[in-house]
Design a protein around this motif. Structure first.
Motif, PDB file in Angstrom:
ATOM      1  N   ASP A 157      -8.477  -4.655  11.076  1.00  0.00           N
ATOM      2  CA  ASP A 157      -8.823  -5.514  12.213  1.00  0.00           C
ATOM      3  C   ASP A 157      -7.688  -5.606  13.231  1.00  0.00           C
ATOM      4  N   LEU A 211      -8.625   5.195  -4.255  1.00  0.00           N
ATOM      5  CA  LEU A 211      -7.616   4.169  -3.936  1.00  0.00           C
ATOM      6  C   LEU A 211      -8.005   2.803  -4.505  1.00  0.00           C
ATOM      7  N   GLU A 265      -4.212 -13.249   5.779  1.00  0.00           N
ATOM      8  CA  GLU A 265      -4.965 -13.574   7.006  1.00  0.00           C
ATOM      9  C   GLU A 265      -4.026 -13.942   8.163  1.00  0.00           C
ATOM     10  N   ALA A 294     -13.463  -3.342   2.928  1.00  0.00           N
ATOM     11  CA  ALA A 294     -13.269  -2.595   4.176  1.00  0.00           C
ATOM     12  C   ALA A 294     -14.057  -1.290   4.152  1.00  0.00           C
ATOM     13  N   LEU A 309       2.141   1.840  -3.432  1.00  0.00           N
ATOM     14  CA  LEU A 309       1.129   2.358  -4.355  1.00  0.00           C
ATOM     15  C   LEU A 309       0.623   3.742  -3.968  1.00  0.00           C
ATOM     16  N   HIS A 310       0.454   3.986  -2.692  1.00  0.00           N
ATOM     17  CA  HIS A 310      -0.359   5.138  -2.289  1.00  0.00           C
ATOM     18  C   HIS A 310       0.226   6.042  -1.210  1.00  0.00           C
ATOM     19  N   GLU A 351      -9.942  -8.905  -5.436  1.00  0.00           N
ATOM     20  CA  GLU A 351     -10.285  -8.181  -4.201  1.00  0.00           C
ATOM     21  C   GLU A 351     -11.472  -7.249  -4.452  1.00  0.00           C
ATOM     22  N   ILE A 389      -7.635  -6.569   6.830  1.00  0.00           N
ATOM     23  CA  ILE A 389      -6.591  -7.187   7.673  1.00  0.00           C
ATOM     24  C   ILE A 389      -5.935  -6.106   8.529  1.00  0.00           C
ATOM     25  N   VAL A 390      -5.486  -5.045   7.870  1.00  0.00           N
ATOM     26  CA  VAL A 390      -4.852  -3.940   8.604  1.00  0.00           C
ATOM     27  C   VAL A 390      -5.856  -3.349   9.597  1.00  0.00           C
ATOM     28  N   LYS A 408      -3.141 -11.408  10.791  1.00  0.00           N
ATOM     29  CA  LYS A 408      -4.145 -11.000  11.788  1.00  0.00           C
ATOM     30  C   LYS A 408      -3.980 -11.894  13.005  1.00  0.00           C
ATOM     31  N   LEU A 455       0.825  -1.215   0.000  1.00  0.00           N
ATOM     32  CA  LEU A 455       0.000   0.000   0.000  1.00  0.00           C
ATOM     33  C   LEU A 455       0.853   1.255   0.000  1.00  0.00           C
ATOM     34  N   ASP A 502       1.151  -9.195   4.686  1.00  0.00           N
ATOM     35  CA  ASP A 502      -0.069  -9.349   3.925  1.00  0.00           C
ATOM     36  C   ASP A 502      -0.732 -10.686   4.320  1.00  0.00           C
ATOM     37  N   ALA A 542     -15.875  -3.634   6.797  1.00  0.00           N
ATOM     38  CA  ALA A 542     -14.993  -3.910   7.936  1.00  0.00           C
ATOM     39  C   ALA A 542     -14.622  -2.669   8.747  1.00  0.00           C
TER      40      ALA A 542
HETATM   41  N1  LIG Z   1     -14.223  -5.946  11.500  1.00  0.00           N
HETATM   42  C1  LIG Z   1     -15.229  -6.246  10.737  1.00  0.00           C
HETATM   43  O1  LIG Z   1     -16.368  -5.871  10.991  1.00  0.00           O
HETATM   44  C2  LIG Z   1     -14.979  -7.024   9.491  1.00  0.00           C
HETATM   45  C3  LIG Z   1     -15.992  -7.163   8.529  1.00  0.00           C
HETATM   46  C4  LIG Z   1     -15.711  -7.862   7.365  1.00  0.00           C
HETATM   47  C5  LIG Z   1     -14.457  -8.443   7.171  1.00  0.00           C
HETATM   48  N2  LIG Z   1     -13.492  -8.296   8.116  1.00  0.00           N
HETATM   49  C6  LIG Z   1     -12.153  -8.884   7.940  1.00  0.00           C
HETATM   50  O2  LIG Z   1     -11.519  -8.258   6.835  1.00  0.00           O
HETATM   51  C7  LIG Z   1     -10.504  -9.128   6.349  1.00  0.00           C
HETATM   52  C8  LIG Z   1     -10.476  -9.077   4.848  1.00  0.00           C
HETATM   53  O3  LIG Z   1     -10.264  -7.755   4.440  1.00  0.00           O
HETATM   54  P1  LIG Z   1      -9.936  -7.392   2.913  1.00  0.00           P
HETATM   55  O4  LIG Z   1     -10.821  -8.170   2.026  1.00  0.00           O
HETATM   56  O5  LIG Z   1      -9.930  -5.933   2.826  1.00  0.00           O
HETATM   57  O6  LIG Z   1      -8.490  -8.041   2.692  1.00  0.00           O
HETATM   58  P2  LIG Z   1      -6.988  -7.487   2.864  1.00  0.00           P
HETATM   59  O7  LIG Z   1      -6.882  -6.496   3.934  1.00  0.00           O
HETATM   60  O8  LIG Z   1      -6.119  -8.694   2.935  1.00  0.00           O
HETATM   61  O9  LIG Z   1      -6.714  -6.761   1.466  1.00  0.00           O
HETATM   62  C9  LIG Z   1      -6.672  -7.542   0.295  1.00  0.00           C
HETATM   63  C10 LIG Z   1      -5.359  -7.361  -0.463  1.00  0.00           C
HETATM   64  O10 LIG Z   1      -5.417  -6.124  -1.181  1.00  0.00           O
HETATM   65  C11 LIG Z   1      -4.270  -5.333  -0.877  1.00  0.00           C
HETATM   66  N3  LIG Z   1      -4.747  -3.947  -0.962  1.00  0.00           N
HETATM   67  C12 LIG Z   1      -5.475  -3.269  -0.059  1.00  0.00           C
HETATM   68  N4  LIG Z   1      -5.840  -2.081  -0.547  1.00  0.00           N
HETATM   69  C13 LIG Z   1      -5.310  -1.994  -1.785  1.00  0.00           C
HETATM   70  C14 LIG Z   1      -5.348  -1.008  -2.795  1.00  0.00           C
HETATM   71  N5  LIG Z   1      -6.053   0.116  -2.656  1.00  0.00           N
HETATM   72  N6  LIG Z   1      -4.686  -1.261  -3.946  1.00  0.00           N
HETATM   73  C15 LIG Z   1      -4.014  -2.424  -4.130  1.00  0.00           C
HETATM   74  N7  LIG Z   1      -3.955  -3.394  -3.227  1.00  0.00           N
HETATM   75  C16 LIG Z   1      -4.601  -3.183  -2.060  1.00  0.00           C
HETATM   76  C17 LIG Z   1      -3.821  -5.796   0.474  1.00  0.00           C
HETATM   77  O11 LIG Z   1      -2.446  -5.510   0.657  1.00  0.00           O
HETATM   78  C18 LIG Z   1      -4.120  -7.289   0.383  1.00  0.00           C
HETATM   79  O12 LIG Z   1      -3.080  -7.955  -0.316  1.00  0.00           O
HETATM   80  C19 LIG Z   1     -10.807 -10.495   6.912  1.00  0.00           C
HETATM   81  O13 LIG Z   1      -9.833 -10.847   7.878  1.00  0.00           O
HETATM   82  C20 LIG Z   1     -12.166 -10.342   7.583  1.00  0.00           C
HETATM   83  O14 LIG Z   1     -12.310 -11.149   8.724  1.00  0.00           O
HETATM   84  C21 LIG Z   1     -13.738  -7.603   9.272  1.00  0.00           C
END
Ligand SMILES: NC(=O)c1ccc[n+]([C@@H]2O[C@H](COP(=O)([O-])OP(=O)(O)OC[C@H]3O[C@@H](n4cnc5c(N)ncnc54)[C@H](O)[C@@H]3O)[C@@H](O)[C@H]2O)c1
Length: 363
Positions: free
Chosen positions: A109, A169, A73, A133, A45-46, A177, A106-107, A76, A42, A71, A137
């Motif tokens: 949580d 983003l 699961e 997210a 990229l950003h 994703e 992931i970040v 976490k 991230l 990176d 999330a």
């Molecule tokens: N707390 C809550 O209420 C809640 C709800 C739903 C899911 N979750 C949790 O969320 C997690 C999954 O989150 P996720 O799907 O966002 O996965 P993630 O955080 O693993 O992100 C997916 C991938 O995309 C990459 N990435 C992130 N932003 C990017 C961007 N803008 N450009 C390019 N790459 C990018 C990350 O580095 C990673 O490799 C699970 O652990 C799940 O349990 C929590």
């Protein structure tokens, strides 16, 4: 930029839009020290736009620093939590300082959980960078890490001080994703209160799939509106209302385990939504038009509506579903009906098997 409020105590804003990240500086202004938890990918990229704003807000480099986590699961975990808390401590983060979680779920949580426990709770600002997210999330204060024994087994409720969802983003998000997030978007669209989400999908399908940041901002805001309302009415999952956000998730979790995570979460949710709609129809809670609408919406978004190449019997699926955390023994589903989404315990086995067949499980 759109601003919504999550009406918990204290209330906080969700700022959504193309370029919303430019607000981060002002939101961090009052904090002496700010730590950004993120991932290398991230930052590659950003990072460019973000530290500039924040460095200004925190008197230059001294008050601002980054901590990167891995990176996937596996990151976490309690060991990442310890790593983060030790980084906070050695950087001098105190009770009144701020953690910014800049990344996907992931970040969000694990940084949210570390912020919940460090000094018995420091402020966390969620800056979600995945569609999942942004619509789910980062909103609502649920934070957690995994144990080898299961997902999200250790966690806390810790509401953020603000959420900044910059939809520009999302342009760099890998396709899979992005689709993952669309599975959750579909869930909102198909909830009884999801008409605003559904009409954006109907009107703007092509710009959504092309990731137009403006259209995505409208879409994310419509989803967050629903989640914010549910969270405000049941902030700590006590009334059962918040559990309705698990629509489609009972079978989804079982499929993810059975497919050993080769099925993305959003794809599993999509199939879970078809299953739930068919089960509701089999139980005469809804008419045929409900499963039909579910399938059409998912197909429009390019999401799967049945399993392919997954060898799973109905018995195995039911066993996996009975381990769902909603379950109080037996199997529990969130199903549509005349009173909206409701929890339904242990429906007749034949109705479940028939609904499983409709998505290719045990067929
Ligand atoms: N707390 C809550 O209420 C809640 C709800 C739903 C899911 N979750 C949790 O969320 C997690 C999954 O989150 P996720 O799907 O966002 O996965 P993630 O955080 O693993 O992100 C997916 C991938 O995309 C990459 N990435 C992130 N932003 C990017 C961007 N803008 N450009 C390019 N790459 C990018 C990350 O580095 C990673 O490799 C699970 O652990 C799940 O349990 C929590």
């Amino acid at each position: 930029v759109r601003r919504l409020t999550v009406a918990v105590d204290p209330p906080y804003e969700v700022i959504i839009g193309d370029g919303a990240r430019s607000e981060l500086g002002a939101l961090a202004e009052d904090y002496r020290r700010v730590v950004i938890v993120s991932q290398q990918r991230l930052l590659d990229l950003h990072a460019a736009a973000i530290p500039v704003d924040l460095a200004r807000a925190t008197d230059g480099d001294e008050g601002l620093w980054f901590v990167l986590i891995d990176d996937g699961e596996g990151a976490k975990s309690l060991s990442t939590t310890e790593y983060l808390c030790r980084a906070f401590a050695s950087g001098g983060l105190l009770r009144d300082d701020l953690v910014i979680a800049f990344g996907g779920g992931i970040v969000g949580d694990v940084a949210g959980f570390a912020a919940a426990v460090y000094h018995r709770g420091v402020a966390v600002l969620q800056a979600p960078t995945t569609l999942l997210a942004q619509v789910d999330a980062a909103i609502g204060g649920k934070t957690a890490v995994n144990l080898p024994e299961g997902k999200n087994l250790v966690g806390a409720f810790h509401q953020p001080t603000a959420v900044v969802a910059d939809t520009s983003l999302l342009s760099t998000l890998p396709d899979r994703e992005f689709r993952c997030g669309l599975g959750e978007v579909a869930k909102y669209a198909l909830m009884p209160e999801g008409d605003a989400v559904a009409s954006i999908i109907e009107r703007d399908l092509d710009p959504i799939l092309a990731r137009d940041a403006e259209v995505l901002a409208a879409l994310v805001a419509a989803c967050v509106d629903i989640k914010a309302d549910v969270v405000a009415r049941d902030p700590e999952e006590q009334t059962g209302l918040r559990a309705t956000l698990n629509y489609g998730h009972t079978l989804a979790h079982a499929l993810e385990i059975a497919a050993e995570h080769s099925l993305a979460h959003g794809e599993a949710v999509a199939i879970g939504l078809v299953f739930a709609a068919n089960l509701a129809r089999n139980l005469e809670r809804v008419g045929d038009e409900v499963p039909t609408r579910v399938v059409t919406t998912l197909e429009n978004l390019g999401l799967p509506t049945s399993v392919s190449r997954l060898d799973l019997s109905a018995d195995e699926a039911v066993t996996l579903m009975s381990r769902d955390k909603k379950s109080k023994g037996g199997v529990t589903f969130v199903l549509p009906g005349s009173r909206g989404l409701e929890r339904v315990d242990n429906p007749p086995r034949a109705a479940v098997e028939h609904a499983l067949e409709s998505v290719g499980v045990g067929a």
